[in-house]
Motif scaffolding. Structure first.
Motif, short mmCIF file in Angstrom:
data_model
loop_
_atom_site.label_atom_id
_atom_site.label_comp_id
_atom_site.label_asym_id
_atom_site.label_seq_id
_atom_site.Cartn_x
_atom_site.Cartn_y
_atom_site.Cartn_z
N THR A 1 -61.20 128.64 -95.62
CA THR A 1 -61.74 127.77 -94.58
C THR A 1 -60.62 126.87 -94.07
OG1 THR A 1 -63.92 127.73 -95.63
CG2 THR A 1 -63.45 125.99 -94.05
N ASP A 2 -60.53 126.71 -92.75
CA ASP A 2 -59.58 125.77 -92.15
C ASP A 2 -58.14 126.14 -92.51
OD1 ASP A 2 -58.28 123.54 -91.05
OD2 ASP A 2 -58.80 122.24 -92.75
N VAL A 3 -57.67 127.21 -91.88
CA VAL A 3 -56.31 127.70 -92.10
C VAL A 3 -55.57 127.71 -90.77
CG1 VAL A 3 -54.88 129.62 -92.87
CG2 VAL A 3 -57.03 129.13 -94.03
N ILE A 4 -54.37 127.15 -90.76
CA ILE A 4 -53.58 127.06 -89.54
C ILE A 4 -52.20 127.66 -89.80
CG2 ILE A 4 -52.54 125.53 -87.83
CD1 ILE A 4 -54.82 123.55 -88.49
N ILE A 5 -51.81 128.61 -88.97
CA ILE A 5 -50.47 129.18 -89.03
C ILE A 5 -49.83 128.88 -87.68
CG2 ILE A 5 -49.12 131.29 -89.38
CD1 ILE A 5 -51.59 132.47 -90.79
N THR A 6 -48.84 128.01 -87.67
CA THR A 6 -48.32 127.52 -86.39
C THR A 6 -46.87 127.09 -86.55
OG1 THR A 6 -48.80 126.02 -84.54
CG2 THR A 6 -49.10 125.14 -86.76
N GLY A 7 -46.35 126.46 -85.52
CA GLY A 7 -44.98 125.98 -85.59
C GLY A 7 -44.44 125.59 -84.23
N ASP A 8 -43.16 125.35 -84.22
CA ASP A 8 -42.42 125.03 -82.99
C ASP A 8 -41.72 126.31 -82.53
OD1 ASP A 8 -41.18 123.82 -80.88
OD2 ASP A 8 -39.77 122.65 -82.12
N ASN A 9 -42.54 127.34 -82.28
CA ASN A 9 -42.08 128.67 -81.87
C ASN A 9 -41.15 129.27 -82.92
OD1 ASN A 9 -42.22 130.86 -80.14
ND2 ASN A 9 -40.29 130.32 -79.15
N GLY A 10 -41.49 129.07 -84.19
CA GLY A 10 -40.81 129.81 -85.24
C GLY A 10 -41.19 131.29 -85.18
N THR A 11 -40.60 132.09 -86.06
CA THR A 11 -40.74 133.54 -85.97
C THR A 11 -41.15 134.12 -87.32
OG1 THR A 11 -39.06 133.69 -84.23
CG2 THR A 11 -39.50 135.70 -85.50
#
Length: 468
Positions: free
Chosen positions: A147-157
């Motif tokens: 529950t409540d999972v975020i995969i993000t960044g500052d345009n990482g790869t």
């Protein structure tokens, strides 16, 4: 006079485009944000011994960091911060209430050693690995019952370094189905945003048995010709929003699925309430947007708008097969621009294969209420290849305000389908030439579309009555 009407209809339809605004009802799922990325607790992957030199294997560092952050799941969650560098790793598993954040210049690299990608059970709605009997390799980034999972960044790869997997697949050197870059199962409240995904061994992003999934502002790239490197495959999932993405892959850009033959029918987990908008990209060997071919659990309530498709084999396709069972219905696709596409619209009724010999050949798919509206295309070889199944006509295929510059003659190839059209150039195939009923809900969604048709029919009829 009769020969001039289709052209006049097209011109009138183009004039109407600026008059009508389409709003997707129920698209609140697209309003999810990544505000949860601001977690009260944060650690850096380097605190757990990770080395970003592109050579050191950091699987244990990722696993240990996430194990440590598990203690914060009931305290507002936590963030795992990955700074700039090249972080080689095998598969690792996420936890609930976690943000995985890749800073600018951060690259997570998938290991080229298959031993670093564990074997997991096949999906119950597939009954076996998609490519080979038995299990499958776990995805690079994996999660189950979260529950409540975020995969993000500052345009990482996130780079799967998939070429080694493609070679193993081509040379038949695999014992198990290839892994995804990201797979989340039985999870709710998933956000994937502001990242670049490269060279996935198999499908790149695979939410399966999930709900409340929001994928936006991502770039997904794999070389043309790389096998089965789909971009985003929502599978037996509900309340999914995919928007503002650029995708260029070896196969489908986005493919909606829901299980495979008797296993998908038995598992009975459909994909529904899916919104796809503002997608740009191309694929030389497959379709930009695909429904199926694994669709045995059913697909419905799908809204697609704002596509820019170029340099592709197929624009939008429905793929199914006797023995699939299931259904695809209540699909609305609008505001599409295509350039240099071999087949603009395709419906394949003999596509794909079966997991084993236990499927029911009498389990026929039900295809109903599929609307294509406000579509234009230049350098199109074939406007439509629409093939139903004898004794199982695909119903209520609707074309409205569709204009293609087509090379082939005839421009449409249709069989075992039934439907309607208005403002279509070149003129649609015979089974679709009946005017869309103004007092019927056969073309989905019906409410706003019906009022628009009233205006279109009125203007077309006015043209027909004009003295020549």
């Amino acid at each position: 006079m009769k020969k001039s009407i289709p052209l006049l209809e097209v011109l009138l339809g183009l004039a109407l485009i600026g008059e009508v605004t389409w709003a997707i009802d129920g698209s609140s799922v697209c309003q999810q944000s990544i505000s949860g990325a601001s977690r009260p607790h944060s650690v850096r992957i380097t605190e757990f011994g990770a080395v970003g030199d592109g050579v050191t294997l950091n699987t244990k560092a990722f696993q240990n960091a996430i194990f440590y952050l598990h203690s914060f799941t009931d305290k507002g969650g936590a963030q795992l911060f990955v700074p700039a560098g090249r972080w080689l790793t095998g598969s690792f598993t996420l936890i609930s209430h976690l943000t995985l954040f890749l800073d600018k210049g951060a690259v997570i690299l998938g290991s080229k050693d298959s031993a670093d990608w564990p074997i997991v059970d096949p999906l119950p709605s597939y009954g076996r690995g998609r490519e080979l009997p038995g299990g499958r390799h776990q995805s690079l980034i994996y999660g189950y019952n979260l529950t409540d999972v975020i995969i993000t960044g500052d345009n990482g790869t996130i780079d799967g370094q998939g070429s080694v997997w493609w070679d193993w697949f081509t040379n038949h050197n695999l014992n198990y189905t290839r892994p995804h870059l990201v797979e989340l199962m039985h999870s709710t409240g998933v956000v994937i945003a502001n990242l670049t995904f490269l060279n996935s061994p198999f499908w790149a992003i695979h939410p399966v048995y999930c709900s409340q999934v929001h994928v936006h502002n991502v770039t997904i790239l794999a070389p043309h010709g790389s096998p089965n490197t789909d971009g985003i495959d929502p599978d037996s999932s509900t309340d999914v929003c995919i928007e503002d993405c650029y995708i260029s892959t070896g196969t489908d850009l986005i493919s909606i699925k829901s299980g495979w033959d008797e296993y998908g029918i038995s598992y009975a987990r459909p994909s529904s309430n899916i919104f796809i908008r503002r997608i740009t990209g191309g694929t030389q060997s497959s379709s930009a947007i695909t429904f199926g071919s694994e669709m045995s659990g059913g697909i419905s309530e799908v809204h697609v708008e704002g596509l820019h498709i170029f340099n592709s084999k197929i624009g939008v396709s429905i793929q199914t097969l006797p023995g699939r069972g299931g259904y695809i219905e209540n699909v609305y696709i609008s505001d599409v621009i295509m350039t240099d596409v071999e087949v603009a619209i395709a419906v394949f009724s003999q596509y794909g294969d079966h997991p084993d010999e236990n499927y029911d050949p009498n389990a026929l798919p039900f295809i109903n209420r599929i609307t294509f509206k406000d579509m234009t295309g230049k350098k199109i070889r074939l406007a439509g290849l629409l093939q139903g199944i004898e004794g199982d006509n695909f119903l209520n295929i609707c074309l409205s305000n569709v204009t293609f510059t087509v090379i082939s003659d005839p421009p449409w190839n249709c069989s075992y389908i039934q439907g309607y059209s208005i403002l279509v150039s070149p003129e649609s195939c015979e089974p679709l030439r009946e005017r869309i009923p103004k007092d019927s809900s056969v073309c989905y969604p019906s409410n706003l579309f019906k009022s628009e048709l009233l205006e279109q029919n009125h203007m077309v009829n006015a043209v027909k009555s004009m003295p020549m």
